[in-house]
Design an enzyme around this catalytic site. Structure first.
Site, PDB file in Angstrom:
ATOM      1  N   LYS A  84       0.828  -1.198   0.000  1.00  0.00           N
ATOM      2  CA  LYS A  84       0.000   0.000   0.000  1.00  0.00           C
ATOM      3  C   LYS A  84       0.866   1.252   0.000  1.00  0.00           C
ATOM      4  CE  LYS A  84      -3.937  -2.151   0.115  1.00  0.00           C
ATOM      5  NZ  LYS A  84      -4.931  -2.000  -0.955  1.00  0.00           N
ATOM      6  N   ASP A 115      -0.145  -0.144  -4.684  1.00  0.00           N
ATOM      7  CA  ASP A 115      -1.568   0.217  -4.712  1.00  0.00           C
ATOM      8  C   ASP A 115      -1.766   1.493  -3.912  1.00  0.00           C
ATOM      9  OD1 ASP A 115      -4.314   0.400  -4.590  1.00  0.00           O
ATOM     10  OD2 ASP A 115      -4.641  -1.547  -3.641  1.00  0.00           O
ATOM     11  N   GLU A 153      -1.489   0.431  -9.017  1.00  0.00           N
ATOM     12  CA  GLU A 153      -2.938   0.260  -8.878  1.00  0.00           C
ATOM     13  C   GLU A 153      -3.603   1.509  -8.304  1.00  0.00           C
ATOM     14  OE1 GLU A 153      -5.857  -2.868  -6.478  1.00  0.00           O
ATOM     15  OE2 GLU A 153      -3.899  -3.521  -7.226  1.00  0.00           O
ATOM     16  N   GLU A 179     -11.732  -2.004  -9.417  1.00  0.00           N
ATOM     17  CA  GLU A 179     -12.567  -2.555  -8.350  1.00  0.00           C
ATOM     18  C   GLU A 179     -13.743  -1.651  -8.015  1.00  0.00           C
ATOM     19  OE1 GLU A 179     -10.658  -1.701  -4.123  1.00  0.00           O
ATOM     20  OE2 GLU A 179      -9.078  -2.094  -5.591  1.00  0.00           O
ATOM     21  N   ASP A 222     -14.066  -6.794  -9.439  1.00  0.00           N
ATOM     22  CA  ASP A 222     -14.281  -7.585  -8.230  1.00  0.00           C
ATOM     23  C   ASP A 222     -15.614  -8.303  -8.391  1.00  0.00           C
ATOM     24  OD1 ASP A 222     -15.276  -8.233  -5.508  1.00  0.00           O
ATOM     25  OD2 ASP A 222     -13.481  -7.183  -4.839  1.00  0.00           O
ATOM     26  N   HIS A 230      -9.911  -8.385  -8.537  1.00  0.00           N
ATOM     27  CA  HIS A 230      -9.708  -7.877  -7.178  1.00  0.00           C
ATOM     28  C   HIS A 230     -10.416  -8.804  -6.201  1.00  0.00           C
ATOM     29  CE1 HIS A 230     -10.946  -5.302  -3.699  1.00  0.00           C
ATOM     30  NE2 HIS A 230      -9.706  -4.857  -3.821  1.00  0.00           N
ATOM     31  N   GLU A 277      -5.335 -12.412  -6.260  1.00  0.00           N
ATOM     32  CA  GLU A 277      -5.065 -11.615  -5.067  1.00  0.00           C
ATOM     33  C   GLU A 277      -5.440 -12.413  -3.823  1.00  0.00           C
ATOM     34  OE1 GLU A 277      -5.631  -7.133  -3.334  1.00  0.00           O
ATOM     35  OE2 GLU A 277      -7.021  -7.805  -4.896  1.00  0.00           O
TER      36      GLU A 277
END
Length: 378
Positions: free
Chosen positions: A166, A194, A220, A246, A269, A296, A329
Site C-alpha cells: 500500500k 496500490d 494500482e 474494483e 471484483d 480484485h 489476489e
C-alpha cells in the site's frame, strides 16, 4: 424450482491494531454474505463488496423481485434487478448488492446441475492458480518502512511469488517503503503498488517515474476512480503499467474506463462488478481492448471461492503454447472469519491455491462461524 427465501449474514471482527489505506481507516473487518434458499432445499451463497450493513439493506430491497423466481434464470433475474434500481444508481450499492445475489444464484445453478460454476462458464483451463499476497497497510504505532519490509519478507518465506504493498501516503515516504520492501524480498519476487486512489495526477506521475527502477509490475488505483482522463494521463506520463477497476462496477463503468484508455490491467471484483453474469461481459470487453484481467479479491472464503471459479474458466489471451496465466489476489491482513466461514479453508500453499471442483462454488459454509462472528445490532 423457485426461490423461497433471501437472507443476509452480517459478520464483524474488531481489530486489536487498526490499519489504514490511503483512502480509509479500518478498525474492524466487516462483510456480508447472501444466502438464497429454494423450494427444493437447495441453498446458494454469495458475498457483497463494501459496507456490510448498507449492502444487506439493498439485498433485502431486491428480495421482493426474487421470491418465486426460478434461480436458474440468472441472466433474466440480473436484468430485472438492475433495471429496478437503474434510475437511482448504475454503480455503487445497487451493483455490489446485486453481485452477492448473482453469485448465490450461480451457486444454486451449479448445485442443481451437479457442475462447478467454472464448468457452467464454459470449462476449466486450470485446476490451481498462483496467488500474490496483499498487505502492508499502515498500522498504528509502528514504523511503516520496517513493518512493511518485514511483512513482505514473511510472505516470500511463505512461498508467494509476488506481493502488493500500500502506498498513497506521500511520495517520499512511499519511495522509502518501496525501496525497503524490494531489498527485503530480493530482486526475483514480483512487486505491485496500490495507492487506493490517494494521489493527484502530478504526484502519481512523480512516484511512478521514481519507483519504476524498483521493478514494479503495476501501479494500482493511482487517482480517484471518477477521473478517467487522469488515469490516462498517469498511464501516459510514467512507465509503470496502470491497474484499476474494483470501484468502476458493471460493464458500463468498465467500458467507459477501457474506452478512455485508463488502464493496462483491469481489476473487476466479482462481489462488486455484478457477479458471474456481469464479469463474463467485462472479460469480453477487456479482450476487445487488449487489456489483461486480474480480479480484485477482498473478502471471505465465499469471495475467494467465487474468484477461483471465474479464474478457472478464464480463457488465455492470447491462447498460445505458453499462455500468460492469471494470478489471484490473496489478502493476508488479519481477518479471523475469512476462512472460518468455510468448512474446508481455501488457503495458499507455497503461494498456490487449488480451485474447488465440486458443484457450484464448491464450498460448504460453516454456520457456527456465522453465529460466532455475527455483527452486533446497531
Amino acid at each position: 424450482m423457485k426461490i423461497t427465501a433471501v437472507r443476509t449474514h452480517l459478520l464483524e471482527h474488531r481489530l486489536d491494531t487498526p490499519f489504514e489505506s490511503a483512502s480509509m481507516r479500518f478498525d474492524r473487518r466487516a462483510h456480508v454474505l447472501v444466502e438464497i434458499e429454494c423450494d427444493d432445499g437447495t441453498v446458494g451463497w454469495g458475498e457483497c463488496l463494501g459496507p456490510a450493513r448498507p449492502n444487506a439493506a439493498v439485498v433485502q430491497a431486491y428480495s421482493g423481485w426474487l421470491i418465486g423466481q426460478d434461480p436458474r434464470q440468472t441472466e433474466k433475474i440480473w436484468a430485472v434487478l438492475y433495471n429496478a434500481l437503474r434510475d437511482q444508481g448504475q454503480r455503487g450499492l445497487s451493483l455490489t448488492a446485486l453481485s452477492g445475489i448473482d453469485i448465490a444464484l450461480w451457486d444454486i445453478k451449479g448445485k442443481h446441475y451437479g457442475a462447478s460454476i467454472s464448468m457452467l462458464l464454459g470449462g476449466r483451463w486450470r485446476e490451481s492458480v498462483r496467488a500474490y499476497a496483499t498487505g502492508s497497510f499502515k498500522r498504528d504505532n509502528v514504523d511503516r518502512v520496517s513493518d512493511n519490509a518485514s511483512e513482505m519478507a514473511e510472505r516470500r518465506a511463505e512461498g508467494f511469488h509476488a506481493c502488493k504493498i500500500k502506498i498513497g501516503f506521500g511520495v517520499e515516504e512511499d519511495l522509502r517503503v518501496i525501496a525497503a520492501v524490494r531489498e527485503a524480498i530480493g530482486p526475483d519476487m514480483r512487486l505491485m503498488i496500490d495507492a487506493n486512489h490517494g494521489y493527484t495526477v502530478t504526484e502519481a506521475i512523480t512516484l511512478g517515474d521514481r519507483a519504476a527502477g524498483f521493478g514494479i509490475d503495476w501501479f494500482e488505483e493511482p487517482v480517484v476512480p471518477e477521473q478517467l482522463d487522469a488515469y490516462a494521463r498517469v498511464r501516459a506520463g510514467q512507465p509503470i503499467p496502470v491497474a484499476g477497476g474494483e470501484t468502476w462496477h458493471g460493464r458500463y463503468g468498465m467500458w467507459q474506463a477501457l474506452s478512455a484508455g485508463a488502464v493496462d490491467i483491469l481489476q473487476p471484483d466479482l462481489c462488486g462488478c455484478g457477479g458471474f453474469s456481469e464479469i463474463q461481459k467485462i472479460a469480453t470487453l477487456a479482450t476487445l481492448h487488449g487489456v489483461r484481467i486480474v480480479p480484485h479479491v477482498w473478502g471471505t472464503g465465499v469471495q475467494i471461492a467465487a474468484a477461483l471459479q471465474f479464474m478457472a474458466a478464464m480463457t488465455p489471451d492470447p491462447v498460445r503454447v505458453n499462455p500468460i496465466e492469471p494470478i489471484m489476489e490473496f489478502d493476508r491482513t488479519h481477518n479471523p472469519f475469512r476462512q472460518a466461514v468455510l468448512r474446508e479453508p481455501l488457503e495458499a500453499v507455497n503461494g498456490v491455491v487449488t480451485i474447488p471442483d465440486g458443484p457450484g462454488l464448491g464450498i460448504e459454509i460453516n454456520r457456527d462461524a456465522l453465529t460466532e462472528f455475527r455483527m452486533p445490532d446497531p
